[in-house]
Scaffold this motif. Structure first.
Motif, PDB file in Angstrom:
ATOM      1  N   GLN A 103       0.838  -1.192   0.000  1.00  6.08           N
ATOM      2  CA  GLN A 103       0.000   0.000   0.000  1.00  6.08           C
ATOM      3  C   GLN A 103       0.876   1.246   0.000  1.00  6.08           C
ATOM      4  O   GLN A 103       1.364   1.681   1.034  1.00  6.08           O
ATOM      5  CB  GLN A 103      -0.917   0.003   1.216  1.00  6.08           C
ATOM      6  CG  GLN A 103      -2.009   1.049   1.073  1.00  6.08           C
ATOM      7  CD  GLN A 103      -2.671   1.350   2.384  1.00  6.08           C
ATOM      8  OE1 GLN A 103      -2.173   0.996   3.427  1.00  6.08           O
ATOM      9  NE2 GLN A 103      -3.797   2.029   2.310  1.00  6.08           N
ATOM     10  N   ALA A 112       0.186   5.812  -9.223  1.00  6.08           N
ATOM     11  CA  ALA A 112       1.125   5.258 -10.203  1.00  6.08           C
ATOM     12  C   ALA A 112       1.557   3.858  -9.784  1.00  6.08           C
ATOM     13  O   ALA A 112       1.629   2.937 -10.609  1.00  6.08           O
ATOM     14  CB  ALA A 112       2.330   6.167 -10.314  1.00  6.08           C
ATOM     15  N   GLY A 121      -0.075   4.193  -1.545  1.00  7.11           N
ATOM     16  CA  GLY A 121      -0.845   5.413  -1.578  1.00  7.11           C
ATOM     17  C   GLY A 121      -0.658   6.192  -2.861  1.00  7.11           C
ATOM     18  O   GLY A 121      -1.222   7.247  -3.031  1.00  7.11           O
ATOM     19  N   ILE A 164       0.452   5.206 -15.821  1.00  4.51           N
ATOM     20  CA  ILE A 164       1.385   5.016 -14.710  1.00  4.51           C
ATOM     21  C   ILE A 164       2.278   6.234 -14.532  1.00  4.51           C
ATOM     22  O   ILE A 164       2.558   6.666 -13.414  1.00  4.51           O
ATOM     23  CB  ILE A 164       2.242   3.750 -14.943  1.00  4.51           C
ATOM     24  CG1 ILE A 164       1.358   2.512 -14.876  1.00  4.51           C
ATOM     25  CG2 ILE A 164       3.358   3.640 -13.919  1.00  4.51           C
ATOM     26  CD1 ILE A 164       2.076   1.248 -15.210  1.00  4.51           C
ATOM     27  N   LYS A 172      -3.323   7.351   2.438  1.00  7.26           N
ATOM     28  CA  LYS A 172      -2.830   6.035   2.823  1.00  7.26           C
ATOM     29  C   LYS A 172      -2.940   5.851   4.332  1.00  7.26           C
ATOM     30  O   LYS A 172      -2.748   6.786   5.096  1.00  7.26           O
ATOM     31  CB  LYS A 172      -1.367   5.932   2.400  1.00  7.26           C
ATOM     32  CG  LYS A 172      -0.722   4.614   2.746  1.00  7.26           C
ATOM     33  CD  LYS A 172       0.779   4.715   2.532  1.00  7.26           C
ATOM     34  CE  LYS A 172       1.437   3.456   3.023  1.00  7.26           C
ATOM     35  NZ  LYS A 172       2.875   3.564   3.039  1.00  7.26           N
ATOM     36  N   GLU A 173      -3.244   4.609   4.718  1.00  9.13           N
ATOM     37  CA  GLU A 173      -3.343   4.311   6.139  1.00  9.13           C
ATOM     38  C   GLU A 173      -1.994   4.566   6.792  1.00  9.13           C
ATOM     39  O   GLU A 173      -0.966   4.086   6.319  1.00  9.13           O
ATOM     40  CB  GLU A 173      -3.729   2.839   6.312  1.00  9.13           C
ATOM     41  CG  GLU A 173      -4.302   2.553   7.660  1.00  9.13           C
ATOM     42  CD  GLU A 173      -4.701   1.086   7.748  1.00  9.13           C
ATOM     43  OE1 GLU A 173      -4.498   0.505   8.796  1.00  9.13           O
ATOM     44  OE2 GLU A 173      -5.193   0.548   6.749  1.00  9.13           O
ATOM     45  N   LEU A 195       6.605  11.099 -13.912  1.00 12.55           N
ATOM     46  CA  LEU A 195       7.417  10.359 -12.950  1.00 12.55           C
ATOM     47  C   LEU A 195       8.681   9.801 -13.590  1.00 12.55           C
ATOM     48  O   LEU A 195       9.732   9.732 -12.979  1.00 12.55           O
ATOM     49  CB  LEU A 195       6.600   9.225 -12.355  1.00 12.55           C
ATOM     50  CG  LEU A 195       5.369   9.681 -11.583  1.00 12.55           C
ATOM     51  CD1 LEU A 195       4.515   8.485 -11.204  1.00 12.55           C
ATOM     52  CD2 LEU A 195       5.777  10.471 -10.357  1.00 12.55           C
ATOM     53  N   LEU A 245      -2.003  14.268  -8.307  1.00 12.85           N
ATOM     54  CA  LEU A 245      -2.463  13.072  -7.588  1.00 12.85           C
ATOM     55  C   LEU A 245      -1.610  12.702  -6.390  1.00 12.85           C
ATOM     56  O   LEU A 245      -2.006  11.882  -5.596  1.00 12.85           O
ATOM     57  CB  LEU A 245      -2.515  11.883  -8.549  1.00 12.85           C
ATOM     58  CG  LEU A 245      -3.727  11.904  -9.470  1.00 12.85           C
ATOM     59  CD1 LEU A 245      -3.665  10.730 -10.396  1.00 12.85           C
ATOM     60  CD2 LEU A 245      -5.006  11.892  -8.682  1.00 12.85           C
ATOM     61  N   LEU A 286      -1.263   1.419 -10.393  1.00  9.82           N
ATOM     62  CA  LEU A 286      -1.370   1.140 -11.823  1.00  9.82           C
ATOM     63  C   LEU A 286      -0.254   0.210 -12.262  1.00  9.82           C
ATOM     64  O   LEU A 286      -0.448  -0.695 -13.070  1.00  9.82           O
ATOM     65  CB  LEU A 286      -1.317   2.444 -12.610  1.00  9.82           C
ATOM     66  CG  LEU A 286      -2.596   3.274 -12.544  1.00  9.82           C
ATOM     67  CD1 LEU A 286      -2.346   4.660 -13.091  1.00  9.82           C
ATOM     68  CD2 LEU A 286      -3.707   2.604 -13.315  1.00  9.82           C
ATOM     69  N   LEU A 343      -3.096  12.609  -3.016  1.00  3.28           N
ATOM     70  CA  LEU A 343      -3.911  11.481  -2.566  1.00  3.28           C
ATOM     71  C   LEU A 343      -3.103  10.510  -1.718  1.00  3.28           C
ATOM     72  O   LEU A 343      -3.652   9.682  -1.019  1.00  3.28           O
ATOM     73  CB  LEU A 343      -4.501  10.732  -3.763  1.00  3.28           C
ATOM     74  CG  LEU A 343      -5.548  11.494  -4.565  1.00  3.28           C
ATOM     75  CD1 LEU A 343      -6.045  10.617  -5.693  1.00  3.28           C
ATOM     76  CD2 LEU A 343      -6.699  11.892  -3.680  1.00  3.28           C
ATOM     77  N   GLU A 344      -1.782  10.608  -1.816  1.00  3.28           N
ATOM     78  CA  GLU A 344      -0.950   9.688  -1.033  1.00  3.28           C
ATOM     79  C   GLU A 344      -1.194   9.855   0.459  1.00  3.28           C
ATOM     80  O   GLU A 344      -0.980   8.949   1.241  1.00  3.28           O
ATOM     81  CB  GLU A 344       0.526   9.918  -1.343  1.00  3.28           C
ATOM     82  CG  GLU A 344       0.896   9.374  -2.708  1.00  3.28           C
ATOM     83  CD  GLU A 344       2.260   9.857  -3.147  1.00  3.28           C
ATOM     84  OE1 GLU A 344       3.098  10.121  -2.277  1.00  3.28           O
ATOM     85  OE2 GLU A 344       2.477   9.954  -4.367  1.00  3.28           O
TER      86      GLU A 344
END
Lengths: 671, 222
Positions: A646, A651, A648, B147, B219-220, B96, B212, A654, B215-216
């Motif tokens: 995980q 990318a 987060g 990606i 994460k838990e 990236l 994006l 995907l 959005l990280e």
């Protein structure tokens, strides 16, 4: 009425569908306690009674009927079948649920957790899914019904989901239920035997190698054992029962646990067909351990519903003990003994359904009247709640195994079937099994002890809290439900010959040996003619009633003539107060000391100099510490390891999909 | 080399252009241009479908060509352009993996896709079987684009481009999917874009950006 006679199975399906429909009706006016609570639950009770009558009739006539429903899962129509075994358990479901539903109609109130309409839906779906479990005739419909049963009951358990510990109890229940369901699913997977036909018909005709058959049996035992609460899969029971509303506890303990008994009997004697004798040793040992364990733990509980939950564990242990004996006897060719043990199993299931539901409902009334589950804060309620107290007394006496009530009959039958063990043609087994009888007797005695504690602490003596003086007796519908169940206990106790004759229809088809024609006298239970043992409950009742009446008369006439009234000698203290009574902890103390090694005890004792001395004791299960916590730790570590995935980052996710796709494509290229 | 009829040659040209467009999208950082490229890709797809319909005489292919034009050339690009203007995201930030690296990876993927298509090509009996490799390559390149991009908008465009590749693959392997499935997929794409459009606004509202990597933080935590 015509359909009743021509096709009991369709009538049965119609009744179960009626339950579902009734539940859906609850959503029409979900907030109305008068409509969803009172009216619909009463109708549900009537459906239950009708189902009981129907299945009693189909059991008596011994019909076997199959129907393939035109719908189901895609391309897999549901197969349903009604035979004597299913009828026997439907009888249990119908008659018990009638009493519980009647009680529930008066029980549920506004503002207790979920809306009444929602409860009505979940409750009736729960009932209907239990019914469908019993008549399912293929693995798919069985699993669908089994899982709906688990999920609907999960929602019922978590009715008061705002409380943290109730959510936790519900989660534990769901977890064990799913572990069990996976095990059952695997058992079905093994039993189809390479034909990939998942109807029970195909499983009956499948030929399994001895090793695979044993694996299937053990998987099924683990799966159904999880539902029944066999040690060490019992831990959800003492958590879920106190969490659930009392009618739901009654239903789960009284009826749902029995679906597990049904399942294992169905798999062992019907689907696998020819059980090998040593299989029986596993449920026998597990059952004995469970019975003993449950009884010992019940003795030290201080929460009344938790106490009953442990008592349920004990009783399920007895049931599985009987089942194990039946398998051993059947496997060694002793069919008559197998029939007797199986009859004891079924009889005890039926008895437990009635007496445990009765007791759980009794605790529900006590809970409503006082708001208290802790035995240490109850007492003397027999004066405030005479109906509940006297009816609970019937249940308590029955579960303690006292004649002439029903608990005695099935335990007597179980012990009788133990006496056949000397004929088993395997040296050590024939010697060891009778020792199990001693354990059964010990468990039964402990159950009596537990019931003295349960009844005595709640209903007798003086109220331990001043608030208890405001307690009130239960309402009319609740009384009706309790009376129904208490009458069931009495009837099952007084008419064992007739009950056994009915159960014989089930055992005869499963074991091929009949007990019925040997019960010659309608009043005398003598299941096996070669043994000169018999039990006549009416004789016992008459004799004991005579003795009691005589004693009372003699005491009144002779002794009371010479009574002098005067101040009692009070040992020098002023007045007897409620705090001087024996408490639940005190009553259980000898047992706690005797079986100390079974418990994990945390105790805080006050020192002599404490201003406000407090005594606290917490008794927990060793199994939780030694088995579940390490297991949970392993799962947690695995999950942590997997959590590396995980990231987060989209990318990265995907990329996972991409790599999976490319690898699969490359595999397709290579292979 | 055997002489191919003109329509088949045209079809193969279309296929080649599709692949080229995929590479163009892979290297493009301006989002407006990306949408235009996507629209051109859709147009090429429609032309290819029309040609195939004419060649095989299958009426349902005309319908799917029409659908492609309506959806992929007209409606979706228009919708995306509108979104871009309202959200004011004209540029994607540095990907990236840098552009040249991405293109090199793309070349490897194309080789892999053609190798993969070899056995399928031998099984298929359509006139366009040589294009299967291109279709797979388009799907995988679109995946690669998703990606490597940071902005949510580019990922949606990658997603749509992937669907183009799938559509083309189905067409070249079996003359298109059954009409029901095709309609279903078209509807899915439409709904997906609409839902994602709503999502963009939500994401921007939450993080003041469409980038994006914000959005990280969802994460838990450890």
């Amino acid at each position: 009425m015509a359909i009743f006679v021509s096709s009991p199975l369709s009538a049965c399906i119609a009744l179960l569908a009626g339950w579902v429909l009734l539940g859906a009706c609850g959503l029409l006016r979900p907030r109305s306690i008068r409509f969803a609570g009172r009216a619909l639950f009463t109708v549900g009770a009537l459906i239950g009674a009708a189902l009981g009558a129907l299945s009693a009739w189909s059991l008596w006539t011994g019909v076997t009927e199959q129907i393939v429903l035109p719908f189901g899962l895609p391309d897999l129509p549901f197969h349903l079948r009604l035979d004597t075994l299913a009828s026997g358990f439907l009888l249990l479901l119908g008659t018990t649920s009638a009493g519980i539903s009647l009680y529930s109609a008066g029980y549920f109130r506004q503002g207790e957790g979920a809306a009444p309409g929602l409860l009505c839906l979940q409750y009736h779906l729960f009932l209907a899914s239990m019914g469908f479990v019993l008549i399912a005739d293929d693995a798919y419909s069985f699993m669908v019904a089994w899982e709906s049963m688990a999920i609907s009951s999960y929602f019922l358990v978590t009715t008061q989901h705002r409380l943290e510990e109730i959510r936790r109890a519900g989660f534990l229940y769901l977890l064990i239920a799913h572990v069990g369901a996976i095990s059952i699913l695997l058992a079905f997977g093994v039993m189809q035997g390479g034909s990939w036909q998942f109807t029970f018909e195909a499983m009956r005709s499948a030929h399994l190698s001895p090793a695979w058959a044993a694996i299937a049996f053990l998987l099924a035992l683990a799966g159904f054992g999880a539902k029944a609460g066999l040690v060490p899969l019992h831990i959800w029971l003492p958590e879920a029962h106190p969490a659930a509303p009392s009618p739901v506890s009654a239903l789960m303990s009284g009826v749902m646990l029995k679906t597990a008994v049904y399942g294992i009997i169905r798999v062992t004697f019907d689907l696998l067909g020819a059980p090998v004798w040593w299989w029986g040793l596993v449920p026998l040992a597990a059952g004995l351990a469970t019975a003993f364990y449950g009884a010992v733990f019940a003795a030290v509980q201080t929460d009344m519903k938790r106490l009953l939950a442990y008592s349920s564990i004990e009783n399920m242990g007895l049931v599985f003990t009987g089942l194990g004996l039946a398998i051993v006897f059947f496997g060694t060719g002793m069919h008559l003994a197998a029939a007797l043990a199986l009859a004891a199993t079924l009889y005890h299931s039926l008895n437990h359904a009635f007496m445990k539901s009765l007791l759980f409902l009794g605790t529900g009334s006590v809970l409503h009247a006082t708001g208290e589950r802790n035995l240490g804060r109850l007492g003397g309620l027999i004066h405030r709640m005479p109906w509940v107290a006297w009816l609970s007394l019937v249940g308590a006496l029955a579960i303690a195994g006292l004649p002439p009530l029903n608990g005695f009959v099935s335990e007597w039958l179980l012990l009788q079937s133990f006496l056949f063990a000397d004929q088993i043609p395997h040296a050590f087994v024939s010697m060891l099994i009778p020792m199990g009888a001693a354990l059964v007797a010990l468990a039964a005695a402990l159950a009596g002890y537990v019931m003295v504690k349960f009844f005595g602490v709640i209903f007798l003596g003086q109220p331990r809290e001043s608030a208890l003086s405001r307690a009130h007796d239960c309402g009319r519908l609740e009384r009706l439900g309790l009376t129904w169940l208490a009458l069931g206990c009495v009837a099952l106790g007084l008419a064992p010959v007739q009950v056994l004759a009915a159960l014989n229809r089930v055992t005869a088809t499963l074991t091929g040996a009949s007990l019925a024609h040997q019960t010659a006298h309608w009043w005398l239970l003598a299941p096996v003619p070669t043994r000169e043992v018999s039990y006549g409950p009416l004789v016992f009742l008459t004799a004991s009633a005579l003795v009691v009446a005589l004693t009372v008369t003699i005491v009144r006439l002779v002794y009371h003539r010479r009574v002098r009234h005067g101040p009692a000698w009070d040992c020098g203290f002023g007045r007897l107060t409620a705090r001087m009574q024996d408490t639940a902890e005190g009553f259980g103390q000898p047992i706690r000391n005797l079986f100390q090694s079974f418990f994990r005890i945390e105790r805080e004792l006050p020192t002599p100099f404490d201003r406000a001395p407090r005594y606290r004791i917490a008794i927990t299960d060793r199994i939780w510490r030694s088995l579940y916590e390490p297991l949970g730790g392993i799962v947690q570590r695995l999950a942590d390891a997997a959590a590396v995935l995980q990231q987060g980052r989209i990318a990265a996710y995907l990329l996972y999909s991409f790599v999976t796709l490319v690898v699969l494509l490359a595999l397709a290229l290579v292979l | 080399m055997t002489h191919l009829p003109w329509d088949l040659q045209l079809l193969n040209t279309c296929a080649a252009l599709l692949l080229l467009l995929s590479f163009a999208m892979l290297s493009q950082r301006r989002i407006v241009t990306l949408v235009d490229l996507l629209a051109i890709q859709g147009g090429l797809l429609a032309v290819a479908t029309l040609l195939l319909a004419w060649r095989t005489g299958q009426p349902h292919l005309y319908l799917s060509a029409l659908l492609t034009v309506a959806l992929k050339v007209a409606f979706l690009p228009w919708l995306l352009h509108r979104l871009i203007h309202r959200l004011e995201v004209y540029w994607d930030t540095e990907p990236l993996l840098n552009i040249s690296g991405t293109l090199l990876a793309g070349v490897v993927i194309v080789v892999f896709a053609f190798g993969l298509a070899q056995p399928i090509t031998q099984l298929a009996n359509t006139t366009m079987r040589s294009a299967i490799g291109i279709a797979i390559a388009v799907v995988l390149l679109a995946f690669l684009m998703m990606i490597t991009r940071r902005k949510a908008m580019s990922q949606v465009i990658g997603f749509l481009s992937m669907e183009n590749g799938l559509f083309f693959g189905a067409m070249s392997a079996t003359y298109g999917m059954p009409m029901v499935i095709e309609l279903g997929v078209a509807l899915d794409v439409l709904v997906a874009v609409l839902v994602l459009g709503v999502f963009f606004f939500q994401i921007r509202e939450q993080f003041d950006s469409l980038d994006l990597h914000h959005l990280e933080s969802l994460k838990e935590s450890e």
